[in-house]
Design an enzyme around this catalytic site. Structure first.
Site, short mmCIF file in Angstrom:
data_model
loop_
_atom_site.label_atom_id
_atom_site.label_comp_id
_atom_site.label_asym_id
_atom_site.label_seq_id
_atom_site.Cartn_x
_atom_site.Cartn_y
_atom_site.Cartn_z
N TYR A 35 0.84 -1.21 0.00
CA TYR A 35 0.00 0.00 0.00
C TYR A 35 0.87 1.25 0.00
O TYR A 35 0.52 2.26 -0.61
CB TYR A 35 -0.94 0.03 1.21
CG TYR A 35 -1.84 -1.18 1.33
CD1 TYR A 35 -2.87 -1.40 0.42
CD2 TYR A 35 -1.66 -2.11 2.35
CE1 TYR A 35 -3.68 -2.52 0.52
CE2 TYR A 35 -2.47 -3.22 2.47
CZ TYR A 35 -3.48 -3.42 1.55
OH TYR A 35 -4.28 -4.53 1.66
N HIS A 69 -5.25 -17.82 2.80
CA HIS A 69 -5.11 -17.76 4.26
C HIS A 69 -6.44 -18.14 4.94
O HIS A 69 -6.47 -18.90 5.90
CB HIS A 69 -4.69 -16.37 4.73
CG HIS A 69 -3.40 -15.90 4.12
ND1 HIS A 69 -2.95 -14.60 4.25
CD2 HIS A 69 -2.46 -16.54 3.37
CE1 HIS A 69 -1.79 -14.48 3.62
NE2 HIS A 69 -1.48 -15.63 3.07
MN MN3 Z 1 -2.75 -9.63 4.15
MN MN3 Z 2 -3.68 -12.85 5.30
#
Ligand code: MN3
Ligand code: MN3
Length: 289
Positions: A105, A195
């Site tokens: 970012y 994830h």
């Molecule tokens: Mn992440």
């Molecule tokens: Mn993650």
């Protein structure tokens, strides 16, 4: 003290999902330098108005906060809760990628904004009550929760909370704007999907080991947490998106992803929002890879 120290042996797996996830996570490894973000400068200057640029600022800053929390605490705390040594290794890879995400970012900001403006944006996240609230709720679970509660917090963060921010780059790339920033976001999103699946899967293993009472108590706790986070997310969404008229579309997208977070965890969905209920521009943005 002194248990026997055991070396990690990848030739004898307790759970083959660990190796499959390790391989997949490393195969999709990336760094932000790979994406030519500066090619979006012309869109930034010519195709967005100032209100839209400020929206990008805020969503990217809010996402930075979530990925900072994951890199500094989430990955590590869920790693401590590992059931196998291989799971811990996977969590190390995941934790490093969280630092790549939070780093990326800043690459976007330094391409699009001045140092002074970047400082203002980061200051905004420190003062925004909704960002601070969700960070505190999740952090409290990482610090004080049980192993299974940490997994719920992590999956809610990654499979649900990110999406109030992901909406903007996906929506605009759906309209053909800011495609390189969207490319970075899609790389992050792909990691978060993995994830969420992996940590959700480990959560399901723990659920299966619980007694009926334990399971019921845990599920009640999880739904209450989702309700707390959802209410905060709606207020955050209104603050960010009311002015541009996107609030209802973002709320649909949030509900759609909240259900996906519940599915990752092996829990029943509650919103029943299907793909068709989400703004097609966002779905286009999601599926252009
Ligand atoms: Mn992440
Ligand atoms: Mn993650």
């Amino acid at each position: 003290m002194a248990e026997v120290f055991k070396s990690i042996d990848w030739n004898h797996l307790e759970d083959s999902v660990d190796l499959a996830t390790w391989d997949k996570a490393n195969k999709q490894f990336w760094l932000p330098e790979r994406v030519p973000i500066s090619k979006d400068l012309s869109d930034w200057n010519n195709k967005l108005n100032e209100k839209e640029r400020v929206l990008y600022d805020k969503v990217l800053a809010g996402l930075t906060m979530l990925d900072t929390l994951q890199s500094e605490q989430g990955g590590i705390q869920v790693g401590f809760a590992s059931r196998t040594q291989h799971e811990k290794a996977v969590m190390n890879q995941i934790t490093f990628m969280e630092s790549v995400h939070s780093r990326s970012y800043s690459s976007i900001f330094s391409t699009l904004r001045t140092a002074k403006r970047i400082s203002e944006i980061f200051k905004w996240t420190e003062e925004n009550e909704y960002i601070q609230y969700k960070a505190k709720v999740i952090e409290d679970i990482y610090q004080n929760g049980t192993d299974i509660q940490k997994r719920v917090a992590s999956v809610f963060l990654e499979s649900f909370l990110f999406y109030s921010g992901f909406f903007t780059p996906l929506y605009y790339v759906g309209m053909g704007k800011m495609s390189n920033v969207a490319e970075v976001i899609k790389l992050i999103l792909k990691d978060e999907a993995l994830h969420g699946q992996f940590i959700g899967y480990k959560h399901r293993l723990m659920l299966d080991e619980m007694s009926d009472e334990e399971r019921e108590e845990h599920e009640d706790w999880a739904y209450e947490l989702l309700d707390t986070l959802y209410k905060n997310e709606v207020k955050y969404t209104q603050e960010l998106y009311d002015e541009l008229g996107y609030t209802e579309d973002v709320k649909q997208f949030l509900k759609y992803n909240a259900d996906r977070a519940l599915m990752n965890l092996g829990l029943d969905t509650i919103f029943e929002v299907s793909r068709e209920d989400v703004n097609p521009l966002v779905m286009n943005g999601l599926s252009t890879e």
